[in-house]
Motif scaffolding. Structure first.
Motif, PDB file in Angstrom:
ATOM      1  N   THR A  38      -9.425  -1.736  -1.913  1.00 23.37           N
ATOM      2  CA  THR A  38      -8.108  -1.318  -2.373  1.00 23.37           C
ATOM      3  C   THR A  38      -8.240  -0.024  -3.182  1.00 23.37           C
ATOM      4  N   ARG A  39      -7.107   0.497  -3.669  1.00 15.65           N
ATOM      5  CA  ARG A  39      -7.167   1.789  -4.352  1.00 15.65           C
ATOM      6  C   ARG A  39      -6.057   1.897  -5.388  1.00 15.65           C
ATOM      7  N   GLU A  40      -6.251   2.830  -6.308  1.00 10.94           N
ATOM      8  CA  GLU A  40      -5.191   3.156  -7.274  1.00 10.94           C
ATOM      9  C   GLU A  40      -4.966   4.658  -7.322  1.00 10.94           C
ATOM     10  N   PRO A  41      -3.775   5.144  -7.619  1.00 14.56           N
ATOM     11  CA  PRO A  41      -2.579   4.302  -7.704  1.00 14.56           C
ATOM     12  C   PRO A  41      -2.236   3.776  -6.313  1.00 14.56           C
ATOM     13  N   GLY A  42      -1.797   2.520  -6.271  1.00 10.41           N
ATOM     14  CA  GLY A  42      -1.440   1.909  -4.991  1.00 10.41           C
ATOM     15  C   GLY A  42      -2.034   0.528  -4.869  1.00 10.41           C
ATOM     16  N   GLY A  43      -2.249   0.098  -3.637  1.00 12.14           N
ATOM     17  CA  GLY A  43      -2.903  -1.179  -3.397  1.00 12.14           C
ATOM     18  C   GLY A  43      -1.968  -2.369  -3.269  1.00 12.14           C
ATOM     19  N   SER A  44      -0.659  -2.136  -3.446  1.00 17.35           N
ATOM     20  CA  SER A  44       0.355  -3.171  -3.203  1.00 17.35           C
ATOM     21  C   SER A  44       1.611  -2.395  -2.796  1.00 17.35           C
ATOM     22  N   ILE A  45       2.595  -3.100  -2.253  1.00 20.63           N
ATOM     23  CA  ILE A  45       3.761  -2.364  -1.738  1.00 20.63           C
ATOM     24  C   ILE A  45       4.440  -1.566  -2.860  1.00 20.63           C
ATOM     25  N   GLY A  46       4.691  -2.230  -3.979  1.00 21.70           N
ATOM     26  CA  GLY A  46       5.381  -1.554  -5.089  1.00 21.70           C
ATOM     27  C   GLY A  46       4.540  -0.420  -5.657  1.00 21.70           C
ATOM     28  N   ALA A  47       3.251  -0.663  -5.788  1.00 24.79           N
ATOM     29  CA  ALA A  47       2.377   0.364  -6.384  1.00 24.79           C
ATOM     30  C   ALA A  47       2.233   1.572  -5.463  1.00 24.79           C
ATOM     31  N   GLU A  48       2.286   1.338  -4.155  1.00 25.59           N
ATOM     32  CA  GLU A  48       2.230   2.485  -3.226  1.00 25.59           C
ATOM     33  C   GLU A  48       3.502   3.328  -3.361  1.00 25.59           C
ATOM     34  N   GLU A  49       4.626   2.665  -3.647  1.00 20.75           N
ATOM     35  CA  GLU A  49       5.866   3.443  -3.855  1.00 20.75           C
ATOM     36  C   GLU A  49       5.732   4.329  -5.101  1.00 20.75           C
ATOM     37  N   ALA A  74       2.257   0.674 -11.890  1.00 15.78           N
ATOM     38  CA  ALA A  74       1.632   0.502 -10.577  1.00 15.78           C
ATOM     39  C   ALA A  74       0.446  -0.461 -10.686  1.00 15.78           C
ATOM     40  N   ARG A  75      -0.327  -0.304 -11.738  1.00 13.74           N
ATOM     41  CA  ARG A  75      -1.528  -1.154 -11.916  1.00 13.74           C
ATOM     42  C   ARG A  75      -1.141  -2.622 -12.103  1.00 13.74           C
ATOM     43  N   ARG A  76      -0.097  -2.862 -12.881  1.00 18.84           N
ATOM     44  CA  ARG A  76       0.332  -4.246 -13.100  1.00 18.84           C
ATOM     45  C   ARG A  76       0.707  -4.904 -11.769  1.00 18.84           C
ATOM     46  N   ASP A  77       1.462  -4.177 -10.953  1.00 14.52           N
ATOM     47  CA  ASP A  77       1.871  -4.725  -9.661  1.00 14.52           C
ATOM     48  C   ASP A  77       0.640  -4.971  -8.778  1.00 14.52           C
ATOM     49  N   ALA A 128      -3.026  -6.369 -18.455  1.00 15.29           N
ATOM     50  CA  ALA A 128      -4.198  -7.015 -17.835  1.00 15.29           C
ATOM     51  C   ALA A 128      -4.906  -8.008 -18.746  1.00 15.29           C
ATOM     52  N   GLY A 129      -4.494  -8.100 -20.007  1.00 12.03           N
ATOM     53  CA  GLY A 129      -5.177  -8.999 -20.943  1.00 12.03           C
ATOM     54  C   GLY A 129      -6.637  -8.583 -21.097  1.00 12.03           C
ATOM     55  N   ASP A 130      -7.545  -9.570 -21.027  1.00 15.13           N
ATOM     56  CA  ASP A 130      -8.967  -9.257 -21.221  1.00 15.13           C
ATOM     57  C   ASP A 130      -9.697  -9.043 -19.900  1.00 15.13           C
ATOM     58  N   PHE A 131      -8.941  -8.861 -18.852  1.00 13.98           N
ATOM     59  CA  PHE A 131      -9.554  -8.664 -17.539  1.00 13.98           C
ATOM     60  C   PHE A 131     -10.138  -7.251 -17.431  1.00 13.98           C
ATOM     61  N   HIS A 132     -11.415  -7.157 -17.007  1.00 12.34           N
ATOM     62  CA  HIS A 132     -12.064  -5.851 -16.814  1.00 12.34           C
ATOM     63  C   HIS A 132     -12.961  -5.912 -15.584  1.00 12.34           C
ATOM     64  N   PRO A 133     -13.276  -4.762 -15.020  1.00  9.86           N
ATOM     65  CA  PRO A 133     -14.207  -4.777 -13.880  1.00  9.86           C
ATOM     66  C   PRO A 133     -15.564  -5.380 -14.274  1.00  9.86           C
ATOM     67  N   ASN A 134     -16.211  -6.042 -13.304  1.00 11.27           N
ATOM     68  CA  ASN A 134     -17.579  -6.511 -13.540  1.00 11.27           C
ATOM     69  C   ASN A 134     -18.527  -5.318 -13.564  1.00 11.27           C
ATOM     70  N   LEU A 135     -18.205  -4.328 -12.741  1.00 13.10           N
ATOM     71  CA  LEU A 135     -19.047  -3.127 -12.673  1.00 13.10           C
ATOM     72  C   LEU A 135     -18.171  -1.932 -12.329  1.00 13.10           C
ATOM     73  N   THR A 136     -18.423  -0.800 -12.968  1.00 13.36           N
ATOM     74  CA  THR A 136     -17.752   0.453 -12.620  1.00 13.36           C
ATOM     75  C   THR A 136     -18.809   1.479 -12.237  1.00 13.36           C
ATOM     76  N   LEU A 137     -18.705   1.943 -10.986  1.00  7.88           N
ATOM     77  CA  LEU A 137     -19.647   2.953 -10.491  1.00  7.88           C
ATOM     78  C   LEU A 137     -19.005   4.312 -10.691  1.00  7.88           C
ATOM     79  N   ILE A 138     -19.689   5.195 -11.399  1.00  8.63           N
ATOM     80  CA  ILE A 138     -19.140   6.533 -11.615  1.00  8.63           C
ATOM     81  C   ILE A 138     -19.893   7.519 -10.734  1.00  8.63           C
ATOM     82  N   LEU A 139     -19.181   8.095  -9.775  1.00  8.40           N
ATOM     83  CA  LEU A 139     -19.803   9.095  -8.899  1.00  8.40           C
ATOM     84  C   LEU A 139     -19.643  10.451  -9.570  1.00  8.40           C
TER      85      LEU A 139
END
Ligand code: TYD
Length: 213
Positions: A38-49, A74-77, A128-139
């Motif tokens: 998936t991707r941001e911004p986007g990844g759901s119908i509302g967020a793509e709008e 967008a992220r919340r959706d 998002a509360g306390d939700f965070h990525p398990n890993l973030t890869l920075i290119l």
């Protein structure tokens, strides 16, 4: 709360994130894992709008607070409609950009603003509360090389951020590298000015070290 794994891929323009997300997904799928890209911004119908409101148009279309609210909405959706349901099924969710992009682009790109960065973190907690990525890869790539790659690749639409000045993009790079050095257990930095194969190999090495593949 959830059974899945959430991996985000971040970096400046033209770092090759989307290519690497696809490559990583192939490897994980070949291992029999369930993978959602998936991707941001986007990844759901509302967020793509909301995405097209954000990425098309003139550079100064939004002031940075309005822009931040739009990214957060967008992220919340995206979380509610796509990411959390996928994680509930035990999937590995690979996301091309996430909250670190908001911190880097909106928080540091226009020049560091401590109060605003704190506001962004509070907004994130609200959605998002306390939700965070398990890993973030920075290119990581030099903005000059990355911007050229990006402008060559994209059509005339969705280039609002590519048209920010070079200082903006240099600020981003510094910000991403600072996030990684502050929390090395959650991040990994990968040099992205190499061949696709070699960047992929570095990513797989990290995924193995972190017991994610
Ligand atoms: P995209 O076409 O997906 O760019 P890239 O291929 O570089 O990932 O466009 C996303 C753009 O939105 C990109 O310029 C970065 C910007 N962005 C922010 O400014 N803040 C954010 O929170 C996110 C997710 C993206």
């Amino acid at each position: 709360m959830t059974r899945g794994v959430f991996v985000t891929i971040e970096g400046g323009e033209g770092a090759g994130k989307s290519t690497q997300v696809r490559r990583l997904a192939k490897v994980l799928e070949a291992q029999g894992k369930q993978v959602i890209i998936t991707r941001e911004p986007g990844g759901s119908i509302g967020a793509e709008e909301i995405r097209s409101l954000l990425l098309k148009g003139v550079v100064d279309k939004w002031d940075k607070l309005t822009e931040a609210f739009l990214f957060m909405a967008a992220r919340r959706d995206h979380l509610v409609k796509t990411i959390w349901p996928a994680m509930d099924t035990g999937a590995i969710v690979l996301c091309d950009r996430f909250m670190d992009s908001t911190l880097a682009y909106q928080g540091y790109g226009y020049g560091e603003d401590e109060v605003f960065i704190q506001n962004l973190k509070e907004m994130y907690h609200m959605i998002a509360g306390d939700f965070h990525p398990n890993l973030t890869l920075i290119l990581d790539i030099s903005p000059k090389i990355g911007l050229q790659r990006s402008l060559d690749r994209k059509g005339n639409t969705e280039q609002r951020f590519e048209h920010m000045d070079l200082t903006f993009h240099q600020n981003l790079r510094k910000a991403f590298l600072a996030f990684a050095s502050e929390a090395p257990e959650r991040y990994a930095v990968i040099a992205a000015d190499k061949s696709e194969e070699s960047v992929e190999a570095d990513i797989l090495k990290i995924m193995k070290e972190r017991h994610l593949c």
